[in-house]
Design a protein around this motif. Structure first.
Motif: not given
Lengths: 324, 324
Positions: B154, B141, B84-85, B144-145, B222, B81-82
């Protein structure tokens, strides 16, 4: 439809339309860009975003928003909904001029009749002001778009703004421009590339086309245009973007510094690949004529409100026949 | 809590933790940045993002994500989950190095032991690669999240990334840095500004602090951290960011080109305002010691999972005691 549009075109006051929209956009930009610390950075940002510019991209965005026929929103509500996006587009456009004018790229001293950003604030600040504007544009779209638009929609539009601006759009086009600069003779004699104009289109589609296409698409998308409407608008804006850039190529040859507000003859001096350097003036004018006819025909078939359709018609003609 | 953390700290293999996370991040970055046309642009982007770097900001982001105790997600789901960030943060970081190293700013030839981006690809491409990376970070972000995170969330995180990067964050800090460069003597004698360290904090908070704070905050945000948790994490990351920059200031004086991978002594030569140029080495070491104690205490009071808490502890110590 033809008769109606011909009628509204005759009574439609395009100059007033442009002036009114421009005031709206500039008032909003001024409010978004309130000067803060560090002062020099904000002064540099305000210098390039607020002082001058035709605002054609932003006006295009508002106009396609108004072109989408729907009953839920008043004209004013449509404008308020699309305005943050229109302003974000102007920020991106200003940013592209700041970075383009830097010595590392075009090394221009003059823009809109005034010294370029780095001539006033220095290269370091100009570079950083451009970076800041890219981020401000995204922030503006994400936080200023009225909440009646779903966050999914706002995020989709923001993502498309990034794509139109970045490696797949404007920035990519600038790199192609750099790559082909100095290769006019080679392209002319190779024939293969020049004759199908693919090299030029690669440059134009990115450098100016991507942001113009986004401008037209985003206004309509935010107001909830159907996929069919968006497809029609995309077709038109591709013609508009191409015509705009070809007219620009021509102005580099035919324009004078006073009306242009920038130094003419730079494309030729730098041996850039443009429509004029590849095909000459006559061929370029003929191409523009064809594009005008093609664009107007696309608009005749566009299923949209009558006044915005007229405004789009006039925007195309203005893009082609302008003197700066 | 103290005993538990002391225990887990002793058995926790920090080097493996860093190495594993680094592999994950670099594999993902590699996938996001598949080389396309125009080739030179993408090569330049990949050169700066993929070849080297400690990935501390991205690892911090993953770690705060893991620190938030919740039952709905497995460790692997949190990381996915994280991620991409975390990658977006690395893109922003790489971009800041590219633009920072340009002749218009720090004019550096060496970074991570290799020629800087513009030394390899030229100034024009380096400038444009930086611009493209700002947009790519936002795109990453936004698109892709994983969709299990709400678009509202997001969008909020994307907006904060833009703020941390732009005029209110990193870019603003760089402008302060420029403004105060050469004014060390003046600040030292004026006393007022120097003694309450506000000038330094203005520079540090922007230049490095903003992105480090965002890294810590975004991972937790997130994953759905509460406002209380986010507040605690913010407090810790402010200390971490400050410590990181002060350690950097110190390394400019004590480091050698081989372990640093960049030219040491540049801050002093350029008469930059840093902790060391203002207060000297001894005072700087003492400040770092205090920050370490302060950061560790904040972590003792942080209500979070045990292993991530240990990882955060070790990240702080690494930031302070690193040799590059």
């Amino acid at each position: 439809m033809q008769t109606e549009s011909a009628h509204s075109q005759s009574t439609f006051d395009f100059a007033t339309y442009l002036a009114e929209k421009r005031v709206l956009i500039e008032r909003e930009l001024d409010a978004y860009l309130i000067s803060k610390e560090p002062k020099m950075l904000w002064e540099s940002i305000r210098y390039s975003v607020l002082e001058g510019g035709k605002r054609l991209r932003a006006i295009l965005c508002l106009t396609t928003g108004l072109a989408v026929i729907q009953e839920k929103l008043s004209t004013d509500e449509v404008v308020q909904t699309v305005l943050p996006c229109a302003c974000a587009i102007e920020m991106i456009h200003a940013m592209s001029l700041i970075h383009d004018d830097l010595p590392a790229l075009d090394n221009d001293d003059l823009r809109r009749g005034k010294p370029t950003n780095h001539k006033v604030y220095g290269e370091a600040i100009a570079l950083l002001a451009g970076d800041a504007l890219l981020m401000l544009a995204c922030e503006t779209l994400l936080t200023k778009t009225p909440k009646l638009i779903s966050m999914d929609s706002i995020a989709t539009v923001t993502n498309e703004l990034c794509r139109a601006t970045g490696a797949e759009g404007m920035v990519g086009g600038q790199v192609y421009d750099l790559e082909f600069t100095g290769r006019v003779e080679q392209l002319r004699t190779e024939g293969g590339i020049a004759s199908d104009t693919s090299t030029l289109e690669l440059i134009h589609r990115g450098k100016t086309g991507a942001l113009i296409k986004f401008s037209a698409w985003s206004g309509a998308k935010l107001i909830g245009a159907s996929d069919k409407e968006l497809g029609q608008i995309n077709k038109f804006s591709e013609v508009l973007g191409l015509a705009f850039q070809i007219a620009d190529d021509l102005l580099d040859v035919t324009g004078d510094v006073k009306s242009l507000g920038k130094t003419p003859g730079k494309d030729q001096a730098a041996n850039k690949v443009t429509w004029v350097t590849l095909f000459g003036e006559e061929e370029t004018r003929s191409r523009l004529k064809h594009l005008e006819a093609e664009g107007l025909e696309l608009l005749d078939n566009l299923d949209c409100a009558s006044e915005p359709a007229t405004a789009l018609r006039r925007l195309l003609q203005y893009a082609i026949h302008r003197s700066n």
